[in-house]
Design a protein around this motif. Structure first.
Motif, PDB file in Angstrom:
ATOM      1  N   GLU A   1       0.837  -1.205   0.000  1.00 13.40           N
ATOM      2  CA  GLU A   1       0.000   0.000   0.000  1.00 13.40           C
ATOM      3  C   GLU A   1       0.872   1.256   0.000  1.00 13.40           C
ATOM      4  OE1 GLU A   1      -3.763   1.982   2.397  1.00 13.40           O
ATOM      5  OE2 GLU A   1      -2.639   0.375   3.358  1.00 13.40           O
ATOM      6  N   PHE A   2       1.953   1.238   0.768  1.00 10.05           N
ATOM      7  CA  PHE A   2       2.910   2.343   0.786  1.00 10.05           C
ATOM      8  C   PHE A   2       3.435   2.588  -0.629  1.00 10.05           C
ATOM      9  CE2 PHE A   2       7.190   4.043   1.241  1.00 10.05           C
ATOM     10  CZ  PHE A   2       7.066   5.007   2.234  1.00 10.05           C
ATOM     11  N   ASN A   3       3.864   1.515  -1.298  1.00 14.22           N
ATOM     12  CA  ASN A   3       4.378   1.626  -2.669  1.00 14.22           C
ATOM     13  C   ASN A   3       3.351   2.240  -3.616  1.00 14.22           C
ATOM     14  OD1 ASN A   3       6.979   0.605  -2.246  1.00 14.22           O
ATOM     15  ND2 ASN A   3       6.338  -1.504  -2.598  1.00 14.22           N
ATOM     16  N   ALA A   4       2.087   1.917  -3.423  1.00 17.91           N
ATOM     17  CA  ALA A   4       1.031   2.431  -4.297  1.00 17.91           C
ATOM     18  C   ALA A   4       0.865   3.943  -4.173  1.00 17.91           C
ATOM     19  CB  ALA A   4      -0.296   1.734  -3.980  1.00 17.91           C
ATOM     20  N   HIS A   5       1.393   4.528  -3.111  1.00 17.29           N
ATOM     21  CA  HIS A   5       1.280   5.971  -2.901  1.00 17.29           C
ATOM     22  C   HIS A   5       2.555   6.737  -3.261  1.00 17.29           C
ATOM     23  CE1 HIS A   5      -2.306   4.647  -0.761  1.00 17.29           C
ATOM     24  NE2 HIS A   5      -2.754   5.851  -1.041  1.00 17.29           N
ATOM     25  N   ILE A   6       3.562   6.029  -3.790  1.00 15.15           N
ATOM     26  CA  ILE A   6       4.764   6.712  -4.275  1.00 15.15           C
ATOM     27  C   ILE A   6       4.377   7.489  -5.522  1.00 15.15           C
ATOM     28  CG2 ILE A   6       7.048   6.380  -5.317  1.00 15.15           C
ATOM     29  CD1 ILE A   6       7.428   3.997  -3.407  1.00 15.15           C
ATOM     30  N   VAL A   7       4.829   8.728  -5.597  1.00 15.25           N
ATOM     31  CA  VAL A   7       4.534   9.593  -6.740  1.00 15.25           C
ATOM     32  C   VAL A   7       5.801   9.712  -7.580  1.00 15.25           C
ATOM     33  CG1 VAL A   7       3.836  11.913  -7.439  1.00 15.25           C
ATOM     34  CG2 VAL A   7       2.809  10.865  -5.403  1.00 15.25           C
ATOM     35  N   GLY A   8       5.741   9.295  -8.813  1.00 15.02           N
ATOM     36  CA  GLY A   8       6.926   9.347  -9.673  1.00 15.02           C
ATOM     37  C   GLY A   8       7.831   8.158  -9.424  1.00 15.02           C
ATOM     38  N   ARG A   9       9.100   8.368  -9.658  1.00 17.57           N
ATOM     39  CA  ARG A   9      10.078   7.279  -9.576  1.00 17.57           C
ATOM     40  C   ARG A   9      11.019   7.446  -8.385  1.00 17.57           C
ATOM     41  NH1 ARG A   9       9.419   4.037 -13.669  1.00 17.57           N
ATOM     42  NH2 ARG A   9       8.730   4.810 -15.666  1.00 17.57           N
ATOM     43  N   ILE A  10      11.528   6.330  -7.955  1.00 17.91           N
ATOM     44  CA  ILE A  10      12.577   6.310  -6.939  1.00 17.91           C
ATOM     45  C   ILE A  10      13.877   6.602  -7.683  1.00 17.91           C
ATOM     46  CG2 ILE A  10      13.815   4.853  -5.296  1.00 17.91           C
ATOM     47  CD1 ILE A  10      11.111   3.173  -5.164  1.00 17.91           C
ATOM     48  N   GLU A  11      14.669   7.520  -7.177  1.00 20.59           N
ATOM     49  CA  GLU A  11      15.911   7.851  -7.880  1.00 20.59           C
ATOM     50  C   GLU A  11      17.121   7.761  -6.959  1.00 20.59           C
ATOM     51  OE1 GLU A  11      16.054  11.937  -9.279  1.00 20.59           O
ATOM     52  OE2 GLU A  11      14.759  12.557  -7.639  1.00 20.59           O
ATOM     53  N   VAL A  12      18.243   7.362  -7.529  1.00 21.96           N
ATOM     54  CA  VAL A  12      19.507   7.324  -6.796  1.00 21.96           C
ATOM     55  C   VAL A  12      20.101   8.728  -6.871  1.00 21.96           C
ATOM     56  CG1 VAL A  12      21.842   6.356  -6.715  1.00 21.96           C
ATOM     57  CG2 VAL A  12      19.901   4.892  -7.336  1.00 21.96           C
ATOM     58  N   VAL A  13      20.413   9.286  -5.697  1.00 21.09           N
ATOM     59  CA  VAL A  13      20.976  10.638  -5.664  1.00 21.09           C
ATOM     60  C   VAL A  13      22.428  10.670  -5.202  1.00 21.09           C
ATOM     61  CG1 VAL A  13      18.750  11.802  -5.444  1.00 21.09           C
ATOM     62  CG2 VAL A  13      19.978  11.121  -3.379  1.00 21.09           C
ATOM     63  N   ARG A  14      22.883   9.604  -4.539  1.00 23.69           N
ATOM     64  CA  ARG A  14      24.287   9.505  -4.118  1.00 23.69           C
ATOM     65  C   ARG A  14      24.672   8.036  -4.117  1.00 23.69           C
ATOM     66  NH1 ARG A  14      25.523  13.907  -0.231  1.00 23.69           N
ATOM     67  NH2 ARG A  14      27.662  13.209  -0.348  1.00 23.69           N
TER      68      ARG A  14
END
Length: 135
Positions: free
Chosen positions: A114-127
């Protein structure tokens, strides 16, 4: 005198984007590969010995974990950033896991889909951090 029929044109509605909250997650290479396999849109299910998924509330804390813990445990550490629906994520209380800036959310493993379903956009690597090989 005949009257003209009246027509109403519906105005297009432009839905306002829902407010989002930025979260970070330090991760190692195995978990990152599973995030990539999801198309950068979901965190993988927790292992039986991992009852809690814990994203963190600030990048500095994520950097410390990725650099100090993930690199020594698996040779690489990554800091990811993602947005999640603020209204949804507000159900999880902020936990202070140490100092004033060591803040995280504790998401029970059974709620991760359910948490994943509320992610907006993409997960990105920043470092990213890698162990230095010494020859």
């Amino acid at each position: 005198m005949p009257t003209q029929p009246t027509t109403t044109t519906a105005r297009p509605t432009t839905a306002q984007p829902r407010p989002t909250t930025t979260l970070w997650r330090p991760t190692g290479p195995e978990e990152l590969a599973l995030v990539e396999a999801s198309g950068w849109t979901a965190w993988p299910p927790r292992l039986p010995e991992q009852p809690i998924f814990y994203p963190v509330l600030n990048e500095d804390y994520a950097v410390r974990i990725a650099h100090d813990w993930n690199v020594s445990a698996s040779g690489s550490g990554y800091v990811t950033r993602f947005e999640i629906d603020t209204e949804f994520v507000s159900r999880y209380p902020v936990r202070q896991a140490g100092g004033r800036t060591i803040l995280e959310l504790w998401v029970p493993a059974e709620e991760l889909a359910e948490f994943n379903a509320h992610i907006v956009g993409r997960i990105e690597v920043v470092r990213e951090f890698h162990a230095v090989s010494r020859s």
